[in-house]
Design an enzyme around this catalytic site. Structure first.
Site, PDB file in Angstrom:
ATOM      1  N   ASP A   1     -22.872 -32.579  17.708  1.00 34.45           N
ATOM      2  CA  ASP A   1     -23.883 -32.794  18.728  1.00 34.45           C
ATOM      3  C   ASP A   1     -23.463 -33.988  19.563  1.00 34.45           C
ATOM      4  OD1 ASP A   1     -26.430 -32.398  20.026  1.00 34.45           O
ATOM      5  OD2 ASP A   1     -27.049 -34.270  19.079  1.00 34.45           O
TER       6      ASP A   1
ATOM      7  N   GLU B   1     -22.280 -27.608  21.643  1.00 38.55           N
ATOM      8  CA  GLU B   1     -23.186 -27.092  22.658  1.00 38.55           C
ATOM      9  C   GLU B   1     -22.404 -26.836  23.930  1.00 38.55           C
ATOM     10  OE1 GLU B   1     -27.602 -28.856  22.805  1.00 38.55           O
ATOM     11  OE2 GLU B   1     -26.030 -30.288  22.360  1.00 38.55           O
TER      12      GLU B   1
ATOM     13  N   CYS C   1     -36.652 -25.573   7.849  1.00 44.07           N
ATOM     14  CA  CYS C   1     -37.555 -24.420   7.788  1.00 44.07           C
ATOM     15  C   CYS C   1     -37.625 -23.630   9.094  1.00 44.07           C
ATOM     16  CB  CYS C   1     -38.955 -24.868   7.376  1.00 44.07           C
ATOM     17  SG  CYS C   1     -39.805 -25.784   8.677  1.00 44.07           S
TER      18      CYS C   1
ATOM     19  N   ASP D   1     -30.086 -36.382  16.220  1.00 48.57           N
ATOM     20  CA  ASP D   1     -28.739 -35.875  16.479  1.00 48.57           C
ATOM     21  C   ASP D   1     -28.155 -35.130  15.278  1.00 48.57           C
ATOM     22  OD1 ASP D   1     -28.851 -37.002  19.006  1.00 48.57           O
ATOM     23  OD2 ASP D   1     -28.053 -38.914  18.300  1.00 48.57           O
TER      24      ASP D   1
HETATM   25 ZN   LIG Z   1     -39.344 -27.982   8.593  1.00 46.23          ZN
END
Ligand SMILES: [Zn+2]
Length: 398
Positions: free
Chosen positions: A209, A293, A352, A378
């Site tokens: 990143d 990216e 998650c 980051d």
């Molecule tokens: Zn989470």
């Protein structure tokens, strides 16, 4: 057991596939006054030979439009030509020969490929002459490089040549006040050929990143910074530039200071390149895939000005770093993969997958409301970039 045998077989197969690649290594040289004089003399003589032989070609073409000049006929004219201008004998004879060959190539290319007609050379311009490395006639000796006729010249070898590098052609050139030597040759590299697909492992990968504070933060939680010696040089440059701004323009002090500033600029550029080469080499050697990216650097730089972020990504050399990384990976048949620039790498929770759309640019850390994980902005983004990269490799259609 069976798998181990197969990979051993692949390993030996790979070792056989050594290919060569053309490379040029350029070093700055520091000739002493008499060496400088000889280099200048050689440049002058080559310029004269080029222009006179070009005139000859034009004249013979005008006299007989059907006559096509042959390379060796031109070269054979050189000894006689040298008798007319005896001082030509004082400079590297191979350099004069190479000049005739260059001219011949340029002249013939004009007729064959509709290339531009060769131009007459001007002595004032920056240019170089080419000579050949015959039986080690050109070699490094301690901190010097041995050049035919010129002798041992101090050289700044900022990098070691790879052992497999063999060079035949050498050009000596002048650019402004500086002199350079370029070694043109070939070096070996391992070609993984048809084994690319079997041997690249998406899990042996890393996500990077881009970060404003560091050069980048990676998906292992490490970050890379420009070294302190580089920062020190920048501070020194600012100081010398300040001194320059207080001097009377075009005075001798000013000229001396200007040269000092110019040299420092070049020194800093070399320090930066050296550092970025080493950093990109390390990643290319370690990983099969590097995920980044797909940043629009130009757009980012404009946005930086608007956001007053105060530090240029160009100063940090991120663009240069990506270029180095890309070709170093390609040499090893590995890949630099860019994930979509609209992929929300910072907003997703890497644990998650919850998406925090309200995350602002200034928020350097955040806690996921679903799983409760506390993220460094980051580091979290780098993990997401890696995950997205692996997904792209495994499911290219989605
Ligand atoms: Zn989470």
């Amino acid at each position: 057991m069976h798998l181990a045998f197969i990979s051993l077989f692949l390993y030996f197969e790979r070792r056989i596939m050594i290919k060569t690649v053309k490379r040029t290594y350029r070093f700055r040289i520091y000739p002493n006054p008499s060496q400088k004089e000889l280099i200048e003399k050689t440049l002058g003589c080559c310029c004269q030979v080029y222009n006179d032989f070009l005139s000859m070609c034009i004249e013979s073409h005008e006299a007989d439009k059907n006559y096509s000049i042959k390379k060796y006929d031109l070269i054979k004219l050189l000894p006689e030509y040298k008798e007319t201008f005896p001082y030509l004998k004082e400079v590297d004879s191979i350099a004069l020969q190479q000049t005739v060959i260059h001219l011949y190539d340029a002249y013939v290319n004009f007729f064959r490929h509709n290339a531009e007609f060769p131009k007459f050379k001007k002595k004032k311009n920056d240019y170089g002459y080419t000579t050949m490395n015959i039986k080690n006639s050109i070699r490094f000796v301690a901190d010097d490089i041995q050049i035919p006729k010129v002798g041992r010249v101090k050289v700044k070898a900022h990098r070691h040549l790879p052992e497999s590098f063999k060079f035949t052609m050498v050009s000596v050139s002048r650019s402004g006040k500086y002199y350079y030597v370029s070694l043109l040759g070939e070096e070996e590299y391992f070609d993984y050929g048809e084994y690319i697909k079997e041997s690249l492992d998406p899990n042996n990968s890393i996500g990077l990143d881009f970060s404003l504070k560091h050069l980048f933060v990676d998906s292992n939680g490490n970050h890379l910074d420009m070294p302190t010696y580089y920062q020190d040089s920048l501070t020194k440059l600012a100081k010398e530039q300040r001194k320059l701004s207080h001097m009377k323009k075009n005075s001798s002090h000013y000229q001396k200071q200007l040269l000092r500033v110019k040299n420092l600029h070049e020194h800093i550029a070399n320090q930066r390149k050296d550092f970025l080469h080493k950093a990109s080499r390390k990643l290319a050697n370690t990983y099969d895939y590097v995920f980044v990216e797909n940043l629009d650097l130009k757009e980012m730089s404009e946005r930086r000005d608007k956001l007053k972020l105060g530090i240029s990504i160009f100063d940090l050399g991120y663009g240069t770093f990506l270029n180095y990384l890309k070709y170093k990976l390609e040499w090893l048949n590995k890949k630099l993969v860019k994930v979509d620039k609209f992929f929300p790498s910072s907003q997703l929770c890497s644990c998650c997958n919850y998406r925090k759309s309200s995350l602002t640019l200034n928020q350097r850390s955040w806690t996921c409301p679903i799983c409760g994980f506390k993220h460094d902005r980051d580091y979290n983004a780098a993990i997401n970039i890696k995950k997205e990269g692996i997904r792209m490799i495994l499911n290219p259609s989605n």
